[in-house]
Scaffold this active site. Sequence first.
Site, mmCIF file in Angstrom:
data_model
loop_
_atom_site.group_PDB
_atom_site.id
_atom_site.type_symbol
_atom_site.label_atom_id
_atom_site.label_comp_id
_atom_site.label_asym_id
_atom_site.label_seq_id
_atom_site.Cartn_x
_atom_site.Cartn_y
_atom_site.Cartn_z
ATOM 1 N N CYS A 103 -4.601 -2.945 -5.170
ATOM 2 C CA CYS A 103 -5.468 -1.764 -5.125
ATOM 3 C C CYS A 103 -6.396 -1.680 -6.333
ATOM 4 C CB CYS A 103 -4.617 -0.495 -5.028
ATOM 5 S SG CYS A 103 -3.800 -0.322 -3.427
ATOM 6 N N CYS A 162 -1.029 -0.592 -7.277
ATOM 7 C CA CYS A 162 -0.464 -1.947 -7.287
ATOM 8 C C CYS A 162 -1.473 -2.928 -7.876
ATOM 9 C CB CYS A 162 -0.037 -2.372 -5.887
ATOM 10 S SG CYS A 162 -1.371 -2.608 -4.709
ATOM 11 N N HIS A 190 -3.160 0.634 1.836
ATOM 12 C CA HIS A 190 -2.633 1.583 0.869
ATOM 13 C C HIS A 190 -3.581 2.775 0.701
ATOM 14 C CE1 HIS A 190 0.045 -1.677 -1.235
ATOM 15 N NE2 HIS A 190 0.321 -1.510 0.040
ATOM 16 N N GLU A 210 -5.109 4.080 -1.953
ATOM 17 C CA GLU A 210 -6.312 3.886 -2.758
ATOM 18 C C GLU A 210 -7.426 3.224 -1.935
ATOM 19 O OE1 GLU A 210 -2.786 3.150 -5.637
ATOM 20 O OE2 GLU A 210 -3.223 3.014 -3.481
#
Length: 354
Positions: A85, A76, A52, A54
């Site tokens: 994350c 998330c 992801h 991040e």
Amino acid sequence: MKINHNFYLNLAFNIAENHLGKTKSNPSVGCIVVKNDTVISSGITSINGRPHAEYNALNKKINFGGSRMYVTLEPCSHYGKTPPCINIIKKKNIKNVYFNFNDPDKRSYKKAKKKLKLKNISLKQIKTDKNSFYKSYFLNKKNEIPLVDAKIALSKDNYTINKKSKWITNFRSRKVGHLLRSKYDSILSTSKSINKDNSMLNCRIEGLNNNKPDLIIIDRELKLKKNLSLIKFAKIRKTYILTTSKNKRKIFFFKKRNFKIINLKKLKERKDFINFFNKIYKLGVRRLLVESGLTFLNQLLKYKFINDLYVFQSNKKLNSNGYNKTNINFKIKKSNQMVKVNLNDEKLFKIKAN
């Protein structure tokens, strides 16, 4: 001095836009990390959806302590195929997190704030003007169907077919059309349209050549010609044929060339199309661009499945060389949504069809 949070969030959205249509079932998220009013790192959801944004922004040998993070979507907070994350946000000692949209995924919806607060990390939602950016993701989660956009080319006198050429618009318009394709994970057409133009329906722009949207072809009677240019590309990109045909010889021909054959039921009423879009959603389709003839496009417009309709309009009339006239121009005049792009006197309209 007052901090312009929207400035940094807009930067994050600009980054996220680069991977629209390339992150499979995950949304394309952009992330900016700021320390002492300087951007020290950035991240974007990886191709195919993982890692992801991040994680990509924070997985670096940088002292992030006390930094502010700007992310387009709520981080998330659940375990899936990757850890949440918020774990790396806590590990890297981020002080403040600013985001625009709540994640509609029930596993994470509005859950990050409480979990980050335990580590004295504040999470604040900031409103922007990017209301439609995650329309596809929200639609996917709510209805389990893809976002459906469409594009069409018209002559100045509203014909969709040029009897003397496979093209209606100029080279520049066609290149912008290729760029548009790069924003979708799949393209939908019909065998009738493909047979006529021998179109490959891919993105042929230098630097974006590796972006290969899946191809979905509606071919009820398996009439797709065997000498088409796209036949050989089925080996390097997913290509589906949805058909009602039971012709074993034809099915064998396409399967041998790596086409996926899927049984197609009737497509007449709105509920039939809902079932159809749900079926291709289960294939992994999240952002779909329709490039077909008028008959199929008009069906989708009638049942209000098209979100945005992109109309490329030539500056030349076809007159007697034109075929298949449309009344879409009426919608263009009312919409007045011309896209600012240099197409050498041709025009591009983006019409809100739904």
